[in-house]
Design a protein around this motif. Structure first.
Motif, PDB file in Angstrom:
ATOM      1  N   GLU A  38     -87.082 -17.876   6.496  1.00 21.57           N
ATOM      2  CA  GLU A  38     -88.389 -17.424   6.987  1.00 21.57           C
ATOM      3  C   GLU A  38     -88.649 -17.958   8.396  1.00 21.57           C
ATOM      4  N   ALA A  39     -88.289 -19.207   8.629  1.00 16.10           N
ATOM      5  CA  ALA A  39     -88.492 -19.797   9.964  1.00 16.10           C
ATOM      6  C   ALA A  39     -87.623 -19.097  11.006  1.00 16.10           C
ATOM      7  N   GLU A  48     -84.890 -20.333   1.462  1.00 14.51           N
ATOM      8  CA  GLU A  48     -86.022 -19.456   1.772  1.00 14.51           C
ATOM      9  C   GLU A  48     -86.812 -19.934   2.985  1.00 14.51           C
ATOM     10  N   THR A  49     -87.171 -21.191   3.039  1.00 11.22           N
ATOM     11  CA  THR A  49     -87.966 -21.669   4.176  1.00 11.22           C
ATOM     12  C   THR A  49     -87.171 -21.594   5.479  1.00 11.22           C
ATOM     13  N   GLU A  72     -83.261 -22.635  -1.988  1.00 16.89           N
ATOM     14  CA  GLU A  72     -83.698 -23.627  -0.996  1.00 16.89           C
ATOM     15  C   GLU A  72     -83.623 -23.080   0.426  1.00 16.89           C
TER      16      GLU A  72
END
Length: 140
Positions: A107-108, A103-104, A101
């Motif tokens: 990445e941000a 990952e986003t 969870e």
């Protein structure tokens, strides 16, 4: 500033980048892990599972350090360890659903950090910087 001050400058940049990443993780509700923990999670986001030795190589840390980092991530429920069924000397590490969870969030934060890092730097300067840093890295 003299050319011999470049190592100190690189060190200060590294500290600032790490501080930026930690601050952004806290803003996103990810607390209690450091950038080295993030290196492990990031590596596992790109490969389903890795051995402790592979993780050590990937994040450029010795095995004992990786073991301590992974153990904390296990306690936080972000990764799990499992022994190889055929050769129990090997321990694999993989992300849990809770770890995936992130990952986003990662990445941000990565995109924000790179935007800040390269602000006012041209593409040509980016390429020159990378080329020079690779040469210096290879000198060691």
């Amino acid at each position: 500033m003299e050319t011999r001050d470049v190592i100190s400058l690189i060190s200060r940049i590294r500290e600032k980048v790490n501080r930026f990443i930690i601050q952004e993780m806290v803003k996103q509700g990810v607390d209690g892990i450091g950038t080295s923990h993030g290196d492990i999670i990031y590596a596992l986001l790109h490969k389903h599972r890795l051995t402790m030795a592979e993780l050590s190589t990937k994040i450029h840390k010795d095995k004992s350090t990786v073991t301590a980092l992974v153990d904390k991530l296990v306690r936080l429920g972000l990764v799990m360890k499992e022994r190889d069924k055929e050769d129990t000397r090997y321990v694999f590490v993989a992300l849990t659903d809770k770890g995936r969870e992130l990952e986003t969030v990662f990445e941000a934060i990565s995109a924000q950090m790179l935007e800040q890092f390269y602000r006012n730097v041209s593409e040509q300067e980016k390429e020159a910087l990378l080329s020079i840093l690779k040469k210096i890295n290879n000198n060691f």
